[in-house]
Design a protein around this motif. Structure first.
Motif, PDB file in Angstrom:
ATOM      1  N   ASP A 137      51.788  20.450   1.109  1.00 26.30           N
ATOM      2  CA  ASP A 137      50.858  21.330   1.822  1.00 26.30           C
ATOM      3  C   ASP A 137      49.688  20.494   2.329  1.00 26.30           C
ATOM      4  N   SER A 194      51.271  18.090  -3.198  1.00 28.66           N
ATOM      5  CA  SER A 194      52.727  17.951  -3.132  1.00 28.66           C
ATOM      6  C   SER A 194      53.341  18.221  -4.502  1.00 28.66           C
ATOM      7  N   TYR A 254      53.393  17.951  -9.713  1.00 25.09           N
ATOM      8  CA  TYR A 254      52.340  18.406  -8.797  1.00 25.09           C
ATOM      9  C   TYR A 254      51.232  17.361  -8.701  1.00 25.09           C
ATOM     10  N   ILE A 313      53.798  25.466  -0.386  1.00 27.15           N
ATOM     11  CA  ILE A 313      54.603  24.354  -0.926  1.00 27.15           C
ATOM     12  C   ILE A 313      56.049  24.794  -1.135  1.00 27.15           C
TER      13      ILE A 313
END
Length: 313
Positions: A12, A20, A35, A291
């Motif tokens: 994103d 990410s 993440y 995402i």
């Protein structure tokens, strides 16, 4: 549909951040340990932005260990040529240093992945809308309009999980932000700056953002008026599109949606006055929705339906 145990990296890109994560597509779930997020100063030179993006993605890739990854999906704001992966941000504006850059070509060599992973792009508001529809997956809802209210006005018209960007039932490219409205366009009014400007006009006071306005809501009649006008105007603006699209539901995301308690009644009343009565849901996924949503570009059925309709703006 995606096979069991399919993993795709979702990214994103926001005005000031990149996030990410690896998404387990079968479970529709972000793998938390993968993440990664970083602040991005979007007016920095090209090399600095690319390095931040690569470093963040590399944290996700190294945390994915031995998972077999199918590719990387980007949720990225326009103006962007989504078919060719070329940024079209005007120089001097956010991410202006990337103007005319073919992002995947520059980024791929900076990544630690042993395989060259294919990279595909989807508009950020579309990604959010696709993610919301996919995560909610309610059989009774065939068509929904997902709106993001924040720095600007994002929209995604979703029919049976697929974004609709062409045809007489949706605006060109499925975008609402650039539709003429009052003395400008919708983006000037249904955005953080629109709320700040509206309050400034009424009070002569410049607030930092919508959060500050929400804090003033109970005690400041002018803040209350800004929110009521916002909800009323938004309802009037959206009603014709909700009707044309025959939407069964509407989802709101973005930072302004967190203040729904301040403008929700006015919005619903305005829609009712326009003969629209549909459920309104506030996203609890926000960035995570984008995402997850952008990883759909590696679903065969989804990609087949969207790849030829990707906006080039």
């Amino acid at each position: 549909m995606a096979e069991n145990g399919t993993y795709v990296v979702g990214v994103d890109i926001g005005g000031t951040h990149i996030s990410s994560a690896v998404v387990d597509v079968r479970q529709k779930k972000i793998l938390k340990e993968t993440y990664a997020t970083s602040h991005v100063a979007n007016l920095e030179p090209f090399d600095v932005i690319m390095e931040t993006w690569a470093n963040t993605l590399n944290k996700t890739l190294s945390a994915s260990h031995d998972l077999s990854l199918e590719g990387i999906g980007f949720a990225i704001p326009g103006p962007f040529n989504y078919k060719k992966g070329i940024a079209m941000y005007p120089e001097g504006f956010k991410y202006g240093a990337l103007n005319e850059v073919k992002v995947d070509q520059i980024l791929a060599p900076l990544l630690i992945s042993s395989d060259t992973l294919p990279i595909r792009f989807l508009n950020d508001a579309t990604s959010f809308a696709v993610g919301e529809a996919w995560l909610a997956e309610d059989e009774s809802i065939k068509r929904q309009l997902c709106i993001t209210l924040g720095t600007g006005l994002g929209a995604g018209f979703i029919e049976n999980g697929i974004p609709v960007v062409n045809g007489c039932n949706v605006p060109p490219n499925g975008c609402l932000w650039n539709i003429p409205y009052k003395d400008g366009m919708a983006d000037d009014y249904f955005s953080t700056r629109g709320c700040i400007n509206a309050y400034d006009e009424l009070s002569g006071i410049t607030v930092t953002g919508v959060k500050e306005l929400a804090i003033r809501f109970e005690t400041d009649p002018l803040a209350k008026q800004v929110f009521e006008n916002f909800g009323h105007d938004l309802g009037n603006f959206l009603a014709p599109w909700l009707e044309k699209f025959k939407a069964d539901a509407m989802v709101l995301g973005g930072n302004i949606s967190k203040s729904y308690a301040c403008f929700g009644q006015a919005l619903q009343a305005s829609l009712n006055e326009n003969g629209i009565s549909i459920p309104i849901r506030i996203s609890n996924h926000m960035e995570k929705g984008a995402i997850v949503g952008c990883t759909r570009v590696f679903d065969h059925y989804f990609w087949k339906n969207v790849k030829d309709n990707l906006p080039e703006l």
